[in-house]
Design an enzyme around this catalytic site. Structure first.
Site, PDB file in Angstrom:
ATOM      1  N   ARG A   1      44.047  18.833  -7.032  1.00  0.00           N
ATOM      2  CA  ARG A   1      43.133  19.357  -8.095  1.00  0.00           C
ATOM      3  C   ARG A   1      43.453  20.526  -8.733  1.00  0.00           C
ATOM      4  O   ARG A   1      44.435  21.177  -8.239  1.00  0.00           O
ATOM      5  CB  ARG A   1      41.570  19.579  -7.286  1.00  0.00           C
TER       6      ARG A   1
ATOM      7  N   LYS B   1      32.916  41.415 -17.574  1.00  0.00           N
ATOM      8  CA  LYS B   1      31.955  42.192 -18.178  1.00  0.00           C
ATOM      9  C   LYS B   1      32.783  43.258 -18.950  1.00  0.00           C
ATOM     10  O   LYS B   1      34.012  43.577 -18.655  1.00  0.00           O
ATOM     11  CB  LYS B   1      31.015  42.835 -17.105  1.00  0.00           C
TER      12      LYS B   1
ATOM     13  N   HIS C   1      42.586  15.846 -14.887  1.00  0.00           N
ATOM     14  CA  HIS C   1      42.160  15.199 -13.472  1.00  0.00           C
ATOM     15  C   HIS C   1      42.778  13.662 -13.393  1.00  0.00           C
ATOM     16  O   HIS C   1      42.603  13.179 -12.311  1.00  0.00           O
ATOM     17  CB  HIS C   1      40.662  15.315 -13.511  1.00  0.00           C
TER      18      HIS C   1
ATOM     19  N   ARG D   1      45.083  12.809 -10.882  1.00  0.00           N
ATOM     20  CA  ARG D   1      44.831  12.666  -9.661  1.00  0.00           C
ATOM     21  C   ARG D   1      44.485  11.199  -9.284  1.00  0.00           C
ATOM     22  O   ARG D   1      44.911  10.579  -8.434  1.00  0.00           O
ATOM     23  CB  ARG D   1      43.387  13.466  -9.376  1.00  0.00           C
TER      24      ARG D   1
ATOM     25  N   TRP E   1      39.203  13.606   0.863  1.00  0.00           N
ATOM     26  CA  TRP E   1      37.671  12.950   0.898  1.00  0.00           C
ATOM     27  C   TRP E   1      37.258  13.008   1.935  1.00  0.00           C
ATOM     28  O   TRP E   1      37.872  12.522   2.962  1.00  0.00           O
ATOM     29  CB  TRP E   1      37.936  11.470   0.310  1.00  0.00           C
TER      30      TRP E   1
ATOM     31  N   TYR F   1      38.864   5.818  -7.565  1.00  0.00           N
ATOM     32  CA  TYR F   1      40.124   6.721  -8.016  1.00  0.00           C
ATOM     33  C   TYR F   1      41.232   5.696  -7.995  1.00  0.00           C
ATOM     34  O   TYR F   1      42.386   5.723  -8.410  1.00  0.00           O
ATOM     35  CB  TYR F   1      40.318   7.795  -7.179  1.00  0.00           C
TER      36      TYR F   1
END
Length: 426
Positions: free
Chosen positions: A216, A247, A352, A355, A378, A390
């Site tokens: 990932r 910030k 992605h 993958r 998984w 997948y």
């Protein structure tokens, strides 16, 4: 019917009596008002047993300090803001909190915030979902995210006794339709084109970790050299890179007028990485020999960049860094992927989707399901559904299966005899 005897007890304790209206009544001392005066909750029930059960519930709230103050009934807006900042934020991940915060601020508070929490109905939420999707402004997936946030927050309100029911549990979210186009993994030829182009730029091994091993984005960008064992040809995944948040560092007296992320004196307010959220995510992954060679070459180039940058180098242990060191931003990484696709002449797809490519290649190689699950990270309880999502069957494999079925049922196709004395129509 004989009048039942009233039962009153001393001040400071609950009084229970049977009223002239034929119902059981109770006055439960719940504490003190802001001005110091004591107050009681008056409740009624049709039976004595039901009344006693409610009295026990209220007394438990009082003793635990969770009882609602008189005149301060929760509105949905006040409860959601309290829940997301004070209850949810300390215990969920940054990404989960971001999703909750957006759903509350952008959708739930403007849509149903004015209702009283204890009077919220499923129809109020269903109306909100319809308004969100009116004229195609929002997708059903967005409404589902809002629905999940509402269900979680209202469930907490029910557990604390601020509402009798979870309206989101009863509400019907909009129907989610399956995407018409299924993810199409990259072919071996496309992966090879990407590899040739990746070798021309920095961090080339980063893309092969995605295409060959299915890492990932957060896992790859959070990878450190201490997690990589090139001698034994494997790496350990332990953490994810988070999207940075900033910030303003400039003073209110002289604001820069830019967004926090572009402030010249910006200050980062989010940690760089977090540990993987599941045990399956913390895993060892084997490295193919060519990828080991790429990582060795990458380490040597990174050392040359460090020497050339001198004092400008931002020291870190990250495997993939900016030109002057320091961790890569997920946003920068995303745009680098899009440029890589364009330069390689490969069709556009999500990062992605790489993958999906890696998982499908593992299946085609005949790797056992248990090993695929470990490499992909998984969980055992969800591995079946994840493989269904997948692992993709290429068209060539389907055609091969169709040919085998034809041979088994109809027999192999007959080959026309060739007459060597004739040209056979050629």
């Amino acid at each position: 019917m004989a009048e039942k005897k009233k039962r009153r007890v001393a001040n400071g304790e609950t009084s229970i009596y049977f009223g002239k209206d034929g119902r059981w009544h109770a006055r439960v001392p719940m504490g003190y008002k802001d001005n110091g005066e004591p107050y009681r909750r008056h409740i009624t029930r049709p039976s004595e047993d039901a009344l006693k059960d409610e009295v026990k519930r209220l007394e438990k709230q009082r003793d635990q300090g969770t009882a609602q103050q008189p005149g301060k009934l929760w509105t949905v807006e006040k409860w959601l803001q309290h829940w997301v900042e004070n209850i949810s934020k300390p215990v969920v991940s940054e990404n989960t909190y971001d999703g909750y915060e957006v759903a509350v601020r952008v959708h739930l508070v403007p849509g149903i915030g004015k209702h009283r929490l204890d009077r919220l109905q499923p129809e109020h939420l269903e109306s909100l979902y319809r308004r969100m999707q009116a004229n195609g402004e929002r997708k059903a997936g967005t409404a589902h995210q809002v629905h999940r946030t509402a269900r979680t927050s209202l469930g907490e309100a029910v557990r604390r006794g601020y509402a009798a029911k979870n309206a989101a549990e009863l509400a019907k979210p909009p129907r989610m339709e399956e995407a018409e186009e299924e993810v199409e993994p990259y072919s071996v030829e496309e992966v090879q084109c990407l590899l040739l182009e990746a070798n021309k730029r920095r961090n080339s091994a980063r893309w092969m970790l995605a295409l060959a091993l299915g890492l990932r984005q957060g896992e790859t960008l959070g990878l450190r050299w201490s997690d990589v064992d090139l001698a034994n040809e494997y790496l350990k995944l332990r953490r994810n890179r988070l999207r940075p948040r900033y910030k303003h560092g400039c003073s209110e007296a002289s604001p820069c007028g830019r967004k926090p992320g572009y402030c010249p004196k910006k200050e980062q307010i989010r940690r760089e990485t977090k540990n993987t959220k599941s045990r399956a995510g913390r895993r060892a992954v084997p490295l193919p020999g060519p990828l080991v060679a790429m990582l060795r070459a990458h380490a040597e180039r990174q050392q040359r960049d460090r020497s050339a940058a001198g004092d400008l180098w931002v020291e870190s242990d990250y495997v993939f860094t900016k030109p002057l060191g320091g961790p890569l931003s997920p946003n920068t990484d995303y745009h680098d992927w899009k440029r890589l696709l364009g330069d390689a002449g490969v069709r556009n797809a999500r990062l992605h989707d790489a993958r999906h490519t890696a998982a499908t290649v593992l299946m085609l190689l005949g790797v056992p399901d248990r090993v695929i699950d470990q490499i992909m990270g998984w969980e055992p309880g969800t591995s079946v559904s994840m493989r269904a999502r997948y692992l993709h069957v290429p068209d060539a494999m389907l055609k091969d299966v169709a040919r085998k079925i034809a041979d088994a049922i109809w027999g192999p196709p007959e080959t026309a005899p060739v007459d060597k004395e004739q040209n056979n129509g050629v």
